[in-house]
Design a protein around this motif. Structure first.
Motif: not given
Length: 140
Positions: A69-70, A128-129
């Motif tokens: 996660r960001s 997130t990527q």
């Protein structure tokens, strides 16, 4: 040649890990000391245990999502959670100061509900990527 992408550890990442670890530690204290802490705060033992379990779940989920996660999402959720925690503590203190016995229940009740909400919002947040660790060579 493929390069291996290493995850960047920032102060925000360390902060998110510390926040999750603190919740897990506080959960252990709440469960282990439920009876004496409950008496001190004027809170039933069951509420101390429920709060401890909620903190354990919230902290574990928070630790589990640090890589996916960001940190912007983490920061926003932590600011919201901590703002509510301070507000609940201040209102609880004000209630106790004015002679109410419900101040401890308000504060511990917040800690029983908020970590679960935090965990639910974090779980629902967009992952997130991951950085690509390989590059494709052009076709000849």
């Amino acid at each position: 040649m493929a390069q291996i992408a290493t995850p960047r550890v920032t102060r925000r990442t360390v902060g998110a890990i510390a926040d999750g670890a603190f919740k897990v530690l506080l959960a252990a204290v709440y469960v282990a000391g439920a009876a004496p802490l409950g008496r001190l705060l004027g809170v039933p033992v069951w509420l101390m245990v429920v709060s401890g379990v909620a903190l354990l779940i919230g902290g574990a989920i928070e630790l589990g999502y640090t890589r996916s996660r960001s940190m912007r999402t983490y920061t926003q959720l932590m600011v919201g959670y901590d703002s509510g925690w301070v507000l609940a503590a201040l209102v609880g203190l004000l209630m106790a100061w004015r002679g109410s016995s419900a101040g401890g229940e308000l504060w511990i009740g917040y800690q029983a509900a908020a970590p679960v909400m935090f965990a639910a919002l974090l779980t629902a947040a967009t992952p997130t990527q991951p950085a690509s660790d390989t590059t494709e060579a052009p076709a000849h």
